[in-house]
Design a protein around this motif. Structure first.
Motif, PDB file in Angstrom:
ATOM      1  N   GLU A   2       0.833  -1.205   0.000  1.00 49.34           N
ATOM      2  CA  GLU A   2       0.000   0.000   0.000  1.00 49.34           C
ATOM      3  C   GLU A   2       0.868   1.256   0.000  1.00 49.34           C
ATOM      4  OE1 GLU A   2      -3.826   1.956   0.238  1.00 49.34           O
ATOM      5  OE2 GLU A   2      -3.343  -0.124  -0.109  1.00 49.34           O
ATOM      6  N   LEU A   3       1.956   1.254   0.781  1.00 47.56           N
ATOM      7  CA  LEU A   3       2.834   2.424   0.850  1.00 47.56           C
ATOM      8  C   LEU A   3       3.569   2.637  -0.472  1.00 47.56           C
ATOM      9  CD1 LEU A   3       4.239   2.070   4.479  1.00 47.56           C
ATOM     10  CD2 LEU A   3       2.451   3.619   3.647  1.00 47.56           C
ATOM     11  N   ILE A   4       3.925   1.567  -1.147  1.00 45.16           N
ATOM     12  CA  ILE A   4       4.576   1.693  -2.455  1.00 45.16           C
ATOM     13  C   ILE A   4       3.590   2.286  -3.461  1.00 45.16           C
ATOM     14  CG2 ILE A   4       5.584   0.407  -4.397  1.00 45.16           C
ATOM     15  CD1 ILE A   4       6.740  -1.531  -2.284  1.00 45.16           C
ATOM     16  N   ASP A   5       2.339   1.797  -3.438  1.00 48.45           N
ATOM     17  CA  ASP A   5       1.311   2.351  -4.325  1.00 48.45           C
ATOM     18  C   ASP A   5       1.080   3.833  -4.032  1.00 48.45           C
ATOM     19  OD1 ASP A   5       0.928  -0.083  -5.569  1.00 48.45           O
ATOM     20  OD2 ASP A   5      -0.815  -0.635  -4.354  1.00 48.45           O
ATOM     21  N   ALA A  75       2.062   9.554   5.339  1.00 44.62           N
ATOM     22  CA  ALA A  75       2.119  10.994   5.089  1.00 44.62           C
ATOM     23  C   ALA A  75       3.480  11.400   4.540  1.00 44.62           C
ATOM     24  CB  ALA A  75       1.806  11.763   6.375  1.00 44.62           C
ATOM     25  N   VAL A  76       4.530  10.868   5.129  1.00 43.97           N
ATOM     26  CA  VAL A  76       5.887  11.192   4.672  1.00 43.97           C
ATOM     27  C   VAL A  76       6.106  10.674   3.251  1.00 43.97           C
ATOM     28  CG1 VAL A  76       8.342  10.711   5.065  1.00 43.97           C
ATOM     29  CG2 VAL A  76       6.865  11.298   6.991  1.00 43.97           C
ATOM     30  N   ILE A  77       5.663   9.453   2.990  1.00 46.88           N
ATOM     31  CA  ILE A  77       5.868   8.842   1.671  1.00 46.88           C
ATOM     32  C   ILE A  77       5.079   9.582   0.590  1.00 46.88           C
ATOM     33  CG2 ILE A  77       5.283   6.766   0.345  1.00 46.88           C
ATOM     34  CD1 ILE A  77       6.312   5.157   2.748  1.00 46.88           C
ATOM     35  N   ALA A  78       3.814   9.917   0.854  1.00 43.43           N
ATOM     36  CA  ALA A  78       3.010  10.636  -0.133  1.00 43.43           C
ATOM     37  C   ALA A  78       3.585  12.028  -0.391  1.00 43.43           C
ATOM     38  CB  ALA A  78       1.558  10.733   0.351  1.00 43.43           C
TER      39      ALA A  78
END
Length: 188
Positions: A2-5, A75-78
């Motif tokens: 999910e975080l990669i997406d 939040a950081v990843i997006a």
């Protein structure tokens, strides 16, 4: 996964959208709906919240959507996904600016992007307006709803204020009063 997406979606939005945060709303909406990260109503709320917090609209929206989807790490990843393309592009432009600043091809590309940006901002406006003011679809009953009249009042106030010199703090306070009043009026 999910975080990669999440990262890849916001990286794509940051890479292929020109014209700032408003131009990105349509792509953010499409990605959020495709992945099931946000409903249409939540997206509209995030637009309003992003507008009332400091910082660029798209960065705020990415941060909020990431937080909703994956917590602090989301939040950081997006946020990283949406700002990374601009950061890289600015570095490249800074490096090549002197060489290409008078290029007709570069000027033509920038001129050609203007209609696309206007179209994306228009699509975002129509999409958000439809959700906010006509959630049940456009019908005669929609024109008698409180949200329609609040919108009409705010539009009229904005049109009047556009032609008069009014201090921005007064505009913000008036908008806050109208918004709070409308919020309480719609919940009664």
């Amino acid at each position: 996964m999910e975080l990669i997406d999440l990262f890849l979606a916001f990286l794509k939005i940051g890479t292929f959208t020109f014209g700032g945060g408003y131009a990105m709303i349509a792509m953010i909406q499409a990605e959020a709906e495709r992945h099931g990260w946000l409903t249409q109503e939540e997206l509209v709320d995030f637009v309003a919240l992003s507008e009332s917090t400091p910082g660029p609209l798209a960065v705020n929206m990415a941060t909020f959507a990431g937080m909703r989807t994956g917590g602090v790490l989301g939040a950081v990843i997006a946020t990283l996904g949406i700002v990374l393309p601009s950061f890289i592009i600015i570095l490249i432009i800074a490096k090549c600016f002197e060489k290409y600043k008078k290029s007709k091809a570069v000027g033509g590309i920038m001129y050609g992007l203007k209609p696309a940006v206007v179209g994306m901002i228009g699509a975002a406006f129509i999409s958000v307006s439809r959700t906010v003011f006509f959630p049940s679809g456009i019908s005669l009953s929609a024109f008698s709803s409180a949200s329609f009249w609040v919108f009409l009042g705010l539009f009229a106030a904005a049109a009047i204020l556009a032609f008069k010199k009014v201090h921005p703090i007064k505009i913000i306070l008036l908008s806050a009063v109208i918004g709070v009043g409308a919020g309480y009026g719609m919940n009664l």
